[in-house]
Design a protein around this motif. Structure first.
Motif, PDB file in Angstrom:
ATOM      1  N   GLU A  43      -1.308   3.185  -2.802  1.00 48.74           N
ATOM      2  CA  GLU A  43       0.070   3.658  -2.684  1.00 48.74           C
ATOM      3  C   GLU A  43       0.057   4.954  -1.881  1.00 48.74           C
ATOM      4  O   GLU A  43      -0.997   5.520  -1.644  1.00 48.74           O
ATOM      5  N   GLY A  44       1.225   5.433  -1.541  1.00 44.96           N
ATOM      6  CA  GLY A  44       1.283   6.734  -0.876  1.00 44.96           C
ATOM      7  C   GLY A  44       2.220   6.712   0.308  1.00 44.96           C
ATOM      8  O   GLY A  44       2.703   5.659   0.711  1.00 44.96           O
ATOM      9  N   ASN A  45       2.451   7.872   0.851  1.00 45.08           N
ATOM     10  CA  ASN A  45       3.387   8.037   1.958  1.00 45.08           C
ATOM     11  C   ASN A  45       2.602   8.052   3.270  1.00 45.08           C
ATOM     12  O   ASN A  45       1.805   8.957   3.509  1.00 45.08           O
ATOM     13  N   ILE A  46       2.876   7.069   4.129  1.00 46.90           N
ATOM     14  CA  ILE A  46       2.085   6.978   5.363  1.00 46.90           C
ATOM     15  C   ILE A  46       2.374   8.113   6.343  1.00 46.90           C
ATOM     16  O   ILE A  46       1.649   8.300   7.310  1.00 46.90           O
ATOM     17  N   LEU A  47       3.401   8.889   6.089  1.00 48.72           N
ATOM     18  CA  LEU A  47       3.637  10.060   6.947  1.00 48.72           C
ATOM     19  C   LEU A  47       2.585  11.134   6.688  1.00 48.72           C
ATOM     20  O   LEU A  47       2.358  12.016   7.504  1.00 48.72           O
TER      21      LEU A  47
END
Ligand SMILES: [Zn+2]
Length: 404
Positions: A43-47
């Motif tokens: 999971e996580g924010n690709i930015l």
């Protein structure tokens, strides 16, 4: 590094992962990391994430050096509107690799191979390339503060030299047969502790897997029927194909797309062998094509591409330069400008429809490997319409000619 092994793609001989063995000492075929069979996408924010972090389960690194990332990967997958209508296809997607830090998919393999090099304690890296890979290795080598050697063709044009030289690597134009430089560089690397991040070394192949991972994520894991991609050395093909197999192994997708491997008719050693149902490729004597980035007369991973292609059930196509130039124009109508070799997949799609291999109902993802500004000289192949007009007449000129 996690406990994994490298294996010869032909005879299966195992090699330790914490070494810089890239080819089998028995059959000289490329080595490959063992297949990942368990893992999930983080999971996580690709930015804020890197591809190494998001897909960490699919790489053998226990910890990461994130400082050297230029936020490669996470490129858009664009649904075709104009081209699919023109060619009568229901569903074509373009994976635009020109949006990488050095405008080509190579950055994915560079960051992964560089991690490996750093883990092994190397402080010198290098590559053999006359194009995209040289630029990528020069950029990342500079970022990581490593002494970076780039071996180039002796007659490398300035148009291609400048984008490498700007990063200030040690650039050497090598006189002699360019085809021999791949093996020579690996030999020099072994003797002098230089890690050569060449086109199809195992960890570069690993980087290319992330193209497949992203395509699956972008399509909510409803896998395309076909992946269409250009192939030169064969390293990117191997990575993309392996990526889908690993996702299937991990239960994240339920089928593996068929892969259409595209070469330029003017240099098509893999296509020639595939067509004749041969197990090994033969060196092409004279390469003559506008698609220079895939014009490899003797691809170091050519035999492995043949082996995997057979297993995968896909096909190999060779497309003429005229078709490539036309496909480059078609992609521009879509709003996407790519270098000639990256237009080859669309040329193949058009050709395969005419030959009734494709019907138009398939879901297809096309990998556009690099941006158009990489090869500005190719623009000379296109005819443009422009107009001249004096400033004071501009209003009238536009009205008279275009608004009636
Ligand atoms: Zn072997």
């Amino acid at each position: 590094m996690r406990k994994v092994s490298l294996f010869c793609t032909k005879c299966g001989k195992a090699f330790p992962v914490d070494s810089s063995n890239f080819r089998c000492d028995i059959c000289n075929e490329p080595l490959e990391l063992e297949l990942v069979t368990k893992g999930k996408i983080r999971e996580g924010n690709i930015l804020r994430q890197s591809i190494l972090e998001r897909y960490a389960d699919f790489f053998p690194f226990k910890d990461l050096n994130e400082d050297i990332s230029l936020h490669e990967g996470f490129t858009p997958l664009i649904k075709s509107k104009v081209v699919s209508e023109l060619l009568d296809f229901k569903s074509i997607y373009f994976k635009n690799e020109g949006e990488n830090p050095t405008w080509a998919y190579k950055d994915r393999g560079t960051i992964v191979a560089l991690q490996h090099a750093l883990k092994l304690g190397y402080n010198k890296v290098g590559t053999v390339s006359c194009g995209n890979m040289a630029v990528s290795v020069a950029a990342y080598g500079s970022r990581a503060g490593l002494k970076t050697f780039i071996f180039l063709k002796e007659n490398m044009p300035d148009e291609k030299l400048g984008p490498v030289a700007i990063y200030n690597p040690i650039s050497v134009k090598v006189q002699g047969f360019y085809g021999d430089l791949y093996d020579k560089s690996l030999e020099i690397g072994k003797k002098n502790d230089i890690y050569f991040l060449n086109s199809d070394i195992p960890f570069r192949v690993e980087g290319s897997k992330t193209i497949s991972f992203e395509i699956c994520e972008q399509l909510d894991f409803a896998v395309p029927d076909y992946i269409v991609m250009p192939s030169g050395s064969g390293g990117n093909f191997r990575g993309v194909e392996k990526g889908f197999r690993e996702l299937k192994n991990c239960g994240l997708i339920d089928k593996i797309p068929k892969i259409i491997c595209v070469q330029a008719a003017g240099c098509s050693p893999v296509y020639n062998a595939f067509k004749n149902n041969e197990e090994t490729i033969k060196r092409v004597q004279e390469a003559e094509t506008i698609a220079l980035a895939i014009a490899n007369p003797f691809p170091p991973s050519g035999n492995q591409v043949l082996r995997r292609l057979k297993e995968n059930g896909g096909t190999c196509v060779a497309v003429a330069d005229e078709l490539i130039v036309e496909a480059q124009r078609l992609l521009a109508l879509e709003g996407i400008f790519v270098q000639p070799s990256s237009a080859a997949p669309l040329a193949a799609i058009k050709k395969l429809k005419e030959e009734n291999y494709l019907t138009g109902n398939e879901k297809i993802a096309c990998i556009l490997t690099a941006g158009g500004l990489k090869v500005p000289s190719a623009l000379a192949k296109h005819k443009f319409q422009t107009y001249d007009c004096e400033l004071e007449n501009l209003d009238q000129f536009i009205k008279t000619n275009f608004l009636n």
